[in-house]
Design a protein around this motif. Structure first.
Motif, mmCIF file in Angstrom:
data_model
loop_
_atom_site.group_PDB
_atom_site.id
_atom_site.type_symbol
_atom_site.label_atom_id
_atom_site.label_comp_id
_atom_site.label_asym_id
_atom_site.label_seq_id
_atom_site.Cartn_x
_atom_site.Cartn_y
_atom_site.Cartn_z
ATOM 1 N N CYS A 241 -26.894 -27.193 16.513
ATOM 2 C CA CYS A 241 -25.906 -27.072 17.592
ATOM 3 C C CYS A 241 -24.713 -28.013 17.466
ATOM 4 O O CYS A 241 -23.823 -27.991 18.318
ATOM 5 N N THR A 242 -24.667 -28.844 16.418
ATOM 6 C CA THR A 242 -23.539 -29.755 16.240
ATOM 7 C C THR A 242 -22.913 -29.524 14.870
ATOM 8 O O THR A 242 -23.525 -29.852 13.847
ATOM 9 N N PRO A 243 -21.713 -28.947 14.800
ATOM 10 C CA PRO A 243 -21.073 -28.733 13.493
ATOM 11 C C PRO A 243 -20.877 -30.051 12.748
ATOM 12 O O PRO A 243 -20.507 -31.066 13.345
ATOM 13 N N VAL A 244 -21.140 -30.036 11.445
ATOM 14 C CA VAL A 244 -20.914 -31.235 10.638
ATOM 15 C C VAL A 244 -19.514 -31.245 10.046
ATOM 16 O O VAL A 244 -19.041 -32.283 9.577
ATOM 17 N N ALA A 245 -18.835 -30.090 10.063
ATOM 18 C CA ALA A 245 -17.452 -30.036 9.575
ATOM 19 C C ALA A 245 -16.782 -28.789 10.125
ATOM 20 O O ALA A 245 -17.443 -27.792 10.443
ATOM 21 N N ARG A 246 -15.465 -28.872 10.230
ATOM 22 C CA ARG A 246 -14.639 -27.725 10.607
ATOM 23 C C ARG A 246 -13.496 -27.621 9.599
ATOM 24 O O ARG A 246 -12.768 -28.593 9.389
ATOM 25 N N LEU A 247 -13.371 -26.465 8.992
ATOM 26 C CA LEU A 247 -12.318 -26.231 8.001
ATOM 27 C C LEU A 247 -11.234 -25.409 8.691
ATOM 28 O O LEU A 247 -11.432 -24.231 8.979
ATOM 29 N N ASN A 248 -10.093 -26.030 8.953
ATOM 30 C CA ASN A 248 -9.134 -25.371 9.845
ATOM 31 C C ASN A 248 -7.703 -25.366 9.322
ATOM 32 O O ASN A 248 -6.758 -25.565 10.079
ATOM 33 N N ASN A 249 -7.527 -25.092 8.022
ATOM 34 C CA ASN A 249 -6.168 -24.998 7.486
ATOM 35 C C ASN A 249 -5.603 -23.582 7.491
ATOM 36 O O ASN A 249 -4.432 -23.391 7.170
ATOM 37 N N HIS A 250 -6.422 -22.592 7.823
ATOM 38 C CA HIS A 250 -5.888 -21.230 7.894
ATOM 39 C C HIS A 250 -4.959 -21.099 9.101
ATOM 40 O O HIS A 250 -5.187 -21.700 10.155
ATOM 41 N N ARG A 251 -3.933 -20.280 8.943
ATOM 42 C CA ARG A 251 -2.952 -20.079 10.010
ATOM 43 C C ARG A 251 -3.140 -18.741 10.721
ATOM 44 O O ARG A 251 -2.316 -18.359 11.558
ATOM 45 N N ALA A 252 -4.199 -18.025 10.375
ATOM 46 C CA ALA A 252 -4.537 -16.762 11.043
ATOM 47 C C ALA A 252 -6.044 -16.563 10.905
ATOM 48 O O ALA A 252 -6.737 -17.385 10.298
ATOM 49 N N SER A 253 -6.551 -15.478 11.451
ATOM 50 C CA SER A 253 -7.996 -15.258 11.519
ATOM 51 C C SER A 253 -8.643 -15.287 10.140
ATOM 52 O O SER A 253 -8.114 -14.737 9.169
ATOM 53 N N VAL A 254 -9.824 -15.932 10.080
ATOM 54 C CA VAL A 254 -10.607 -15.978 8.847
ATOM 55 C C VAL A 254 -11.452 -14.706 8.751
ATOM 56 O O VAL A 254 -12.088 -14.291 9.724
ATOM 57 N N ASN A 255 -11.459 -14.091 7.567
ATOM 58 C CA ASN A 255 -12.207 -12.850 7.360
ATOM 59 C C ASN A 255 -13.416 -13.001 6.445
ATOM 60 O O ASN A 255 -14.342 -12.191 6.516
ATOM 61 N N GLY A 256 -13.405 -14.002 5.572
ATOM 62 C CA GLY A 256 -14.489 -14.109 4.600
ATOM 63 C C GLY A 256 -14.804 -15.542 4.241
ATOM 64 O O GLY A 256 -13.927 -16.418 4.262
ATOM 65 N N ILE A 257 -16.089 -15.794 3.925
ATOM 66 C CA ILE A 257 -16.547 -17.104 3.470
ATOM 67 C C ILE A 257 -17.521 -16.892 2.319
ATOM 68 O O ILE A 257 -18.333 -15.967 2.347
ATOM 69 N N ALA A 258 -17.420 -17.745 1.295
ATOM 70 C CA ALA A 258 -18.305 -17.624 0.132
ATOM 71 C C ALA A 258 -18.543 -19.003 -0.461
ATOM 72 O O ALA A 258 -17.591 -19.705 -0.813
ATOM 73 N N TRP A 259 -19.819 -19.391 -0.557
ATOM 74 C CA TRP A 259 -20.174 -20.657 -1.191
ATOM 75 C C TRP A 259 -20.172 -20.504 -2.707
ATOM 76 O O TRP A 259 -20.456 -19.427 -3.238
ATOM 77 N N ALA A 260 -19.887 -21.605 -3.393
ATOM 78 C CA ALA A 260 -19.967 -21.604 -4.853
ATOM 79 C C ALA A 260 -21.413 -21.382 -5.281
ATOM 80 O O ALA A 260 -22.331 -21.941 -4.682
ATOM 81 N N PRO A 261 -21.646 -20.578 -6.322
ATOM 82 C CA PRO A 261 -23.023 -20.351 -6.771
ATOM 83 C C PRO A 261 -23.615 -21.530 -7.523
ATOM 84 O O PRO A 261 -24.830 -21.635 -7.657
ATOM 85 N N HIS A 262 -22.756 -22.443 -8.005
ATOM 86 C CA HIS A 262 -23.197 -23.504 -8.908
ATOM 87 C C HIS A 262 -23.021 -24.902 -8.326
ATOM 88 O O HIS A 262 -23.358 -25.882 -8.982
ATOM 89 N N SER A 263 -22.487 -25.004 -7.106
ATOM 90 C CA SER A 263 -22.178 -26.309 -6.531
ATOM 91 C C SER A 263 -22.521 -26.300 -5.049
ATOM 92 O O SER A 263 -22.246 -25.330 -4.345
ATOM 93 N N SER A 264 -23.091 -27.396 -4.561
ATOM 94 C CA SER A 264 -23.460 -27.484 -3.147
ATOM 95 C C SER A 264 -22.303 -27.927 -2.264
ATOM 96 O O SER A 264 -22.420 -27.887 -1.038
ATOM 97 N N CYS A 265 -21.194 -28.342 -2.860
ATOM 98 C CA CYS A 265 -20.122 -28.923 -2.045
ATOM 99 C C CYS A 265 -18.809 -28.152 -2.126
ATOM 100 O O CYS A 265 -17.761 -28.672 -1.727
ATOM 101 N N HIS A 266 -18.843 -26.911 -2.623
ATOM 102 C CA HIS A 266 -17.616 -26.124 -2.688
ATOM 103 C C HIS A 266 -17.809 -24.784 -1.977
ATOM 104 O O HIS A 266 -18.823 -24.114 -2.150
ATOM 105 N N ILE A 267 -16.804 -24.427 -1.187
ATOM 106 C CA ILE A 267 -16.830 -23.181 -0.428
ATOM 107 C C ILE A 267 -15.424 -22.603 -0.422
ATOM 108 O O ILE A 267 -14.430 -23.340 -0.445
ATOM 109 N N CYS A 268 -15.341 -21.281 -0.434
ATOM 110 C CA CYS A 268 -14.054 -20.594 -0.406
ATOM 111 C C CYS A 268 -13.940 -19.793 0.885
ATOM 112 O O CYS A 268 -14.918 -19.189 1.342
#
Length: 328
Positions: A241-268
Motif C-alpha cells: 500500500c505504499t509506493p516505493v517510487a513514482r516515475l512521472n516524467n511523462h507529459r500525457a497518459s501512460v499506456n505501457g510498462i515493461a521491465w528489462a528481462p536481464h536487469s532488476s533495476c531498469h524499466i521502460c
C-alpha cells in the motif's frame, strides 16, 4: 597486402508499417528466431487482425511470414490459441467458460505463464480472473498436434472490472499472480491458497488501475499505472500500500510498462506524449528524478511497449500503423 571487409553497421531502429492501426504486440520467445513479433490491430469492428512479422537483418526488411510452428494466444471476446506456421496460421481452439449463454464478457488481458506454459491466466470485465490449463494431444494417423484447454480455476478477483493479470516469478514462478482493476486495487493471489488474496495497493482516489507488470529479476517489485495517469507507480510487496517510487516524467497518459528481462533495476514506460522512457530505479527509495534514455516517436502516441525476453538489447513499440524495434 591484406584487404579486410568492414561489416555494415547495424541499424539502431527498424520500422514496419502495418495495414491497420496497431495496439497489441509481443515478441516471440524462441531464442533461435530473432526479431519476430506478433502484432494486433485496433479497429472498431468485431473482427480485429493479428499479423506475425519477422525482420531480415541482411535486408533490414520485415516480412509477414512464419516458417516455424509455434503457438500464439490472443484475447478479445474469448481466449484463442493459434498455431503459427506455413502456409497459414490456423486456429487451434477457442476457450469459452460461459457455454450456456450467447453473450460473453470481453477479456481485457491475459498472461502466459513462463515457468509452466500449460497455464494461461485471463482477466475480464465480469470481475473474474480465469486460469486455463492447456493440453496438446496427438491425433491418430496425423503428425499435427491439437490444442485444447480446460478451466483450472475461476475466481472473483475484484469488486469491479479486472483490467490486467500477470504471473509473478515468486515462489517458483508457477502459482502466484496479481491483477488490477476498476476498483483501483492491486491484488495478489496464490493458486495453492485461493481462499484469500493480498491487497498490495489501493489508489487513494479509487482511480481504476489499467496495467501491471512484475519485475523479471526481483519478484518483490511490480509496476502499475492508473487510468489517464502520467506517472508509473513502483510497488514492493514487502511494504504493501505504499509506493516505493513514482516515475512521472511523462507529459500525457501512460499506456505501457515493461521491465528489462536481464536487469532488476531498469524499466521502460511509454505514453500519449509520443515518448518511450527507460529508467534506472536502483537508488530507490530515493526519488527517481529523470529517465536515463528517452525516445520520441514523432508521428504518434505510443500505444504499446515490449522488451524482448531473448533480445535484451531491443525494445519494441507501436504507434498509429507503425511498429518499431529500438536498440537500447
Amino acid at each position: 597486402m591484406a584487404m579486410h571487409t568492414i561489416p555494415p553497421k547495424r541499424k539502431e531502429i527498424y520500422k514496419y508499417e502495418a495495414p491497420w492501426p496497431l495496439y497489441s504486440m509481443n515478441w516471440s520467445v524462441r531464442p533461435d528466431k530473432r526479431f519476430r513479433l506478433a502484432l494486433g490491430s485496433f479497429v472498431e469492428e468485431y473482427n480485429n487482425k493479428v499479423q506475425i512479422v519477422s525482420l531480415d537483418e541482411e535486408t533490414s526488411e520485415f516480412s509477414a511470414k512464419s516458417q516455424l510452428p509455434d503457438l500464439l494466444a490472443t484475447s478479445g471476446d474469448y481466449l484463442r490459441v493459434w498455431r503459427a506456421a506455413e502456409p497459414e496460421t490456423r486456429l487451434e481452439c477457442v476457450l469459452n467458460n460461459n457455454k450456456n449463454s450467447d453473450f460473453c464478457a470481453p477479456l481485457t488481458s491475459f498472461d502466459w505463464n513462463e515457468v509452466d506454459p500449460n497455464l494461461i491466466g485471463t482477466s475480464s470485465i465480469d470481475t473474474t480472473c480465469t486460469i486455463w490449463g492447456l493440453e496438446t494431444g496427438q491425433l491418430m494417423g496425423r503428425v499435427t498436434n491439437m490444442v485444447s484447454g480446460h478451466v483450472k480455476t475461476q475466481l472473483i478477483a475484484h469488486d469491479k472490472e479486472v483490467y490486467d493479470i500477470a504471473f509473478s516469478r515468486a515462489g517458483g514462478g508457477r502459482d502466484m499472480f496479481a491483477s488490477v482493476g476498476a476498483d483501483g486495487s492491486v491484488r495478489m493471489f496464490d493458486l495453492r491458497h485461493l481462499e484469500h488474496s493480498t491487497i498490495i495497493y489501493e489508489d487513494p482516489q479509487h482511480t481504476p488501475l489499467l496495467r501491471l507488470a512484475w519485475n523479471k529479476q526481483d519478484p518483490n517489485y511490480l509496476a502499475t499505472v492508473a487510468m489517464d495517469a502520467c506517472e508509473v507507480i513502483i510497488l514492493d510487496v514487502r511494504v504493501p500500500c505504499t509506493p516505493v517510487a513514482r516515475l512521472n516524467n511523462h507529459r500525457a497518459s501512460v499506456n505501457g510498462i515493461a521491465w528489462a528481462p536481464h536487469s532488476s533495476c531498469h524499466i521502460c514506460t511509454a505514453g500519449d506524449d509520443h515518448q518511450a522512457l527507460i529508467w534506472d530505479i536502483q537508488q530507490m527509495p530515493r526519488a527517481i528524478e529523470d529517465p536515463i534514455l528517452a525516445y520520441t516517436a514523432a508521428e504518434g502516441e505510443v500505444n504499446q511497449i515490449q522488451w524482448g525476453a531473448t533480445q535484451p538489447d531491443w525494445i519494441a513499440i507501436c504507434y498509429n500503423k507503425a511498429a518499431e524495434i529500438l536498440r537500447v
